[in-house]
Design a protein around this motif. Structure first.
Motif, PDB file in Angstrom:
ATOM      1  N   LEU A 143       0.892  37.091 -27.313  1.00  0.00           N
ATOM      2  CA  LEU A 143       2.237  36.496 -27.314  1.00  0.00           C
ATOM      3  C   LEU A 143       3.253  37.377 -26.589  1.00  0.00           C
ATOM      4  N   LEU A 144       3.117  38.703 -26.686  1.00  0.00           N
ATOM      5  CA  LEU A 144       4.078  39.574 -26.024  1.00  0.00           C
ATOM      6  C   LEU A 144       3.919  39.531 -24.510  1.00  0.00           C
ATOM      7  N   ALA A 145       2.679  39.569 -24.014  1.00  0.00           N
ATOM      8  CA  ALA A 145       2.460  39.559 -22.568  1.00  0.00           C
ATOM      9  C   ALA A 145       2.889  38.243 -21.943  1.00  0.00           C
ATOM     10  N   SER A 146       2.625  37.125 -22.626  1.00  0.00           N
ATOM     11  CA  SER A 146       2.958  35.822 -22.060  1.00  0.00           C
ATOM     12  C   SER A 146       4.420  35.455 -22.233  1.00  0.00           C
ATOM     13  N   SER A 147       5.110  36.054 -23.197  1.00  0.00           N
ATOM     14  CA  SER A 147       6.498  35.658 -23.460  1.00  0.00           C
ATOM     15  C   SER A 147       7.409  35.968 -22.276  1.00  0.00           C
ATOM     16  N   LEU A 148       7.261  37.135 -21.662  1.00  0.00           N
ATOM     17  CA  LEU A 148       8.100  37.450 -20.506  1.00  0.00           C
ATOM     18  C   LEU A 148       7.750  36.571 -19.306  1.00  0.00           C
ATOM     19  N   GLY A 149       6.483  36.186 -19.171  1.00  0.00           N
ATOM     20  CA  GLY A 149       6.126  35.235 -18.122  1.00  0.00           C
ATOM     21  C   GLY A 149       6.808  33.893 -18.330  1.00  0.00           C
ATOM     22  N   LEU A 150       6.858  33.422 -19.561  1.00  0.00           N
ATOM     23  CA  LEU A 150       7.567  32.180 -19.875  1.00  0.00           C
ATOM     24  C   LEU A 150       9.056  32.300 -19.578  1.00  0.00           C
ATOM     25  N   ILE A 151       9.623  33.453 -19.909  1.00  0.00           N
ATOM     26  CA  ILE A 151      11.054  33.664 -19.681  1.00  0.00           C
ATOM     27  C   ILE A 151      11.373  33.682 -18.184  1.00  0.00           C
ATOM     28  N   VAL A 152      10.552  34.368 -17.391  1.00  0.00           N
ATOM     29  CA  VAL A 152      10.782  34.416 -15.947  1.00  0.00           C
ATOM     30  C   VAL A 152      10.706  33.017 -15.343  1.00  0.00           C
ATOM     31  N   HIS A 153       9.786  32.194 -15.822  1.00  0.00           N
ATOM     32  CA  HIS A 153       9.677  30.818 -15.336  1.00  0.00           C
ATOM     33  C   HIS A 153      10.883  29.980 -15.747  1.00  0.00           C
ATOM     34  N   ALA A 154      11.369  30.192 -16.972  1.00  0.00           N
ATOM     35  CA  ALA A 154      12.491  29.394 -17.470  1.00  0.00           C
ATOM     36  C   ALA A 154      13.830  29.852 -16.899  1.00  0.00           C
ATOM     37  N   PHE A 155      13.920  31.116 -16.485  1.00  0.00           N
ATOM     38  CA  PHE A 155      15.167  31.678 -15.941  1.00  0.00           C
ATOM     39  C   PHE A 155      14.879  32.234 -14.543  1.00  0.00           C
ATOM     40  N   PRO A 156      14.865  31.388 -13.525  1.00  0.00           N
ATOM     41  CA  PRO A 156      14.458  31.825 -12.188  1.00  0.00           C
ATOM     42  C   PRO A 156      15.492  32.659 -11.443  1.00  0.00           C
ATOM     43  N   THR A 157      16.780  32.608 -11.840  1.00  0.00           N
ATOM     44  CA  THR A 157      17.811  33.355 -11.129  1.00  0.00           C
ATOM     45  C   THR A 157      17.926  34.772 -11.677  1.00  0.00           C
ATOM     46  N   PRO A 158      18.309  35.739 -10.842  1.00  0.00           N
ATOM     47  CA  PRO A 158      18.457  37.119 -11.332  1.00  0.00           C
ATOM     48  C   PRO A 158      19.449  37.232 -12.485  1.00  0.00           C
ATOM     49  N   ARG A 159      20.556  36.500 -12.429  1.00  0.00           N
ATOM     50  CA  ARG A 159      21.549  36.575 -13.500  1.00  0.00           C
ATOM     51  C   ARG A 159      20.986  36.033 -14.818  1.00  0.00           C
ATOM     52  N   GLY A 160      20.319  34.889 -14.740  1.00  0.00           N
ATOM     53  CA  GLY A 160      19.725  34.327 -15.945  1.00  0.00           C
ATOM     54  C   GLY A 160      18.623  35.196 -16.508  1.00  0.00           C
ATOM     55  N   ARG A 161      17.827  35.793 -15.608  1.00  0.00           N
ATOM     56  CA  ARG A 161      16.739  36.671 -16.052  1.00  0.00           C
ATOM     57  C   ARG A 161      17.290  37.923 -16.728  1.00  0.00           C
ATOM     58  N   LEU A 162      18.387  38.442 -16.192  1.00  0.00           N
ATOM     59  CA  LEU A 162      19.020  39.616 -16.790  1.00  0.00           C
ATOM     60  C   LEU A 162      19.463  39.323 -18.217  1.00  0.00           C
ATOM     61  N   HIS A 163      20.109  38.178 -18.401  1.00  0.00           N
ATOM     62  CA  HIS A 163      20.556  37.797 -19.753  1.00  0.00           C
ATOM     63  C   HIS A 163      19.366  37.601 -20.687  1.00  0.00           C
ATOM     64  N   ALA A 164      18.345  36.877 -20.198  1.00  0.00           N
ATOM     65  CA  ALA A 164      17.216  36.530 -21.065  1.00  0.00           C
ATOM     66  C   ALA A 164      16.400  37.753 -21.466  1.00  0.00           C
TER      67      ALA A 164
END
Length: 475
Positions: A143-164
């Motif tokens: 779950l830990l390894a896949s969670s950041l992959g899910l987040i990167v997919h859901a937040f494709p912009t640098p600003r959104g990724r920074l927040h997430a």
């Protein structure tokens, strides 16, 4: 393993699908309509539960050891079971998540965490409990390894990724904070495990219904040989570090260390020759990836190693209850949560490597500030150190996930997360074993605690120097 859904699988690179035009590499296509807020909420919640199961034994270690009749020499296994499972499978889980579906691996891991945590509550011996903890670590790795992959997919912009990633890192601190508090508040450690198992099962059910699938298929077969060499290498290393407390020159310790070196060498050969490696070893030439790995390693060695055993030292030297210890450590972990949540505001002004270096430096100051507190019999003397250490841990937990996903291409985010966290939990296993060995090596626990604080501070300084010296460059 089921094959990827056609809707989310990219055409094989180089295949001509038109019949008339030359073959060109096809872009990776993921399932559309990711739900960013739901994705962030569920991945953060599952991460918090995983960290709660990881930290719950910190304040219940004396009671758990007494209940399971665990001798002092074997108590490191009660703490090291989960990080062993994490370290052994994080790279494997990250690679599988990218190739076969991040939601699939995330949901399976969260479900397995619920089942194994509940089973841990029913164990009656040290080794059964340790095996349950290893299984919890393996589930947490998924779950830990896949969670950041899910987040990167859901937040494709640098600003959104920074927040997430900032929010996700804050929930790492949040889980660390709540786990000991929950364990101390409930009637016994078995009840705590039952509650955490139920929470994980509920999160798994919600994830299966809510999350959107994403993957980055590379073609080829899973790196089975890589997994079969890397996992046993880490098991041998952790076993050697844990058994080393009773003598580093003994034959079993030497054989385990030799096995570790041989298996890691074989793993490097396998990864260079396979078409779809778990980890691209050439990434170690990149300062960002190297900084992410070193940051994770020294976080485990210096920070997690010390704070995993310090609560038990407080109970054994100052006679504090599990609940009182949990409230005291909430100053450290709770402040870490708040700082990690706010640290995203530093982006653009402070490079992540300097944020990591500052976090390590603050931990070193915190450890040295706490010197002499246990020998003086005063828990109040720990307060300044816990507060300073909380700020340092918050900076580390905010910077590490961001550095992990930025150190690799976006389509390999889960692998990047798995690699960084693998080093983190290798460091954790070594740090816990080292802290217990140092703390119990002298005539009195109070003197041993001071020695462990000095060692932790020295490791943190080393971490600050190394990550601070690694200059970032664009890929």
């Amino acid at each position: 393993m089921p094959s990827p859904d056609p809707a989310t699988q990219a055409p094989a690179p180089g295949r001509d699908t038109s019949g008339t035009r030359p073959a060109t590499p096809a872009p990776i296509r993921d399932a559309p309509a990711a739900r960013p807020r739901a994705t962030l909420a569920l991945t953060s919640a599952a991460t918090a539960v995983a960290l709660m199961t990881y930290t719950a034994p910190m304040v219940t270690l004396p009671d758990t050891a007494a209940d399971l009749h665990t001798p002092l020499s074997a108590q490191a296994w009660l703490l090291n079971g989960t990080p062993l499972g994490l370290a052994a499978l994080l790279l494997v889980a990250g690679s599988l998540a990218d190739d076969y579906g991040r939601r699939r691996i995330f949901t399976a891991g969260t479900l397995a965490l619920g089942v194994t945590t509940a089973l841990g509550a029913l164990t009656t011996s040290t080794w059964l409990f340790t095996l349950a903890r290893v299984a919890q670590g393996a589930a947490s790795a998924a779950l830990l390894a896949s969670s950041l992959g899910l987040i990167v997919h859901a937040f494709p912009t640098p600003r959104g990724r920074l927040h997430a990633t900032g929010v996700w890192g804050a929930f790492v601190s949040g889980g660390i904070a709540v786990g000991p508090l929950l364990a101390g508040a409930l009637p016994n450690w078995r009840t705590a495990y039952g509650v955490l198992g139920a929470a994980a099962l509920l999160t798994a059910a919600l994830s299966a219904r809510t999350l959107t699938e994403s993957r980055a298929p590379r073609g080829g077969r899973p790196d089975v040989l890589g997994a079969l060499t890397f996992g046993p290498a880490l098991v041998a290393l952790v076993a050697a570090l844990t058994l080393g407390r009773d003598g580093w020159l003994r034959a079993p310790v030497a054989l385990l260390l030799l096995a570790t070196l041989a298996l890691l060498a074989l793993f490097a050969v396998v990864e260079r020759r396979t078409a779809t490696p778990m980890i691209d070893l050439t990434l170690l030439r990149r300062p960002r990836f190297l900084g992410s790995s070193v940051g994770g390693l020294f976080t485990g060695l210096a920070v997690i190693g010390l704070f995993s055993y310090l609560p038990a030292l407080l109970q054994q030297t100052l006679g504090m209850s599990a609940m009182a210890t949990a409230w005291l450590f909430l100053l450290w972990s709770g402040l870490s949560f708040v700082v990690a949540l706010q640290a995203r505001r530093l982006a653009g002004r402070v490079p992540p490597r300097l944020q990591l270096a500052a976090g390590f430096a603050l931990h070193a100051v915190a450890a040295l500030t706490m010197l002499g507190a246990l020998s003086a019999g005063s828990w109040a003397r720990l307060l300044p150190g816990l507060l300073i250490g909380g700020v340092g841990s918050g900076l580390l937990n905010a910077a590490l996930p961001l550095v992990a996903v930025e150190s690799v291409p976006p389509e390999r985010a889960a692998m990047g997360s798995g690699a960084q966290q693998t080093f983190r939990y290798i460091g954790s296993c070594a740090g816990v074993a080292l802290t217990i060995a140092v703390a119990t090596s002298t005539d009195g626990l109070t003197r041993g605690a001071d020695a462990a604080l000095v060692v932790s501070a020295a490791l943190a300084v080393a971490g600050a120097v190394v990550v601070g010296a690694l200059r970032e460059r664009s890929r």
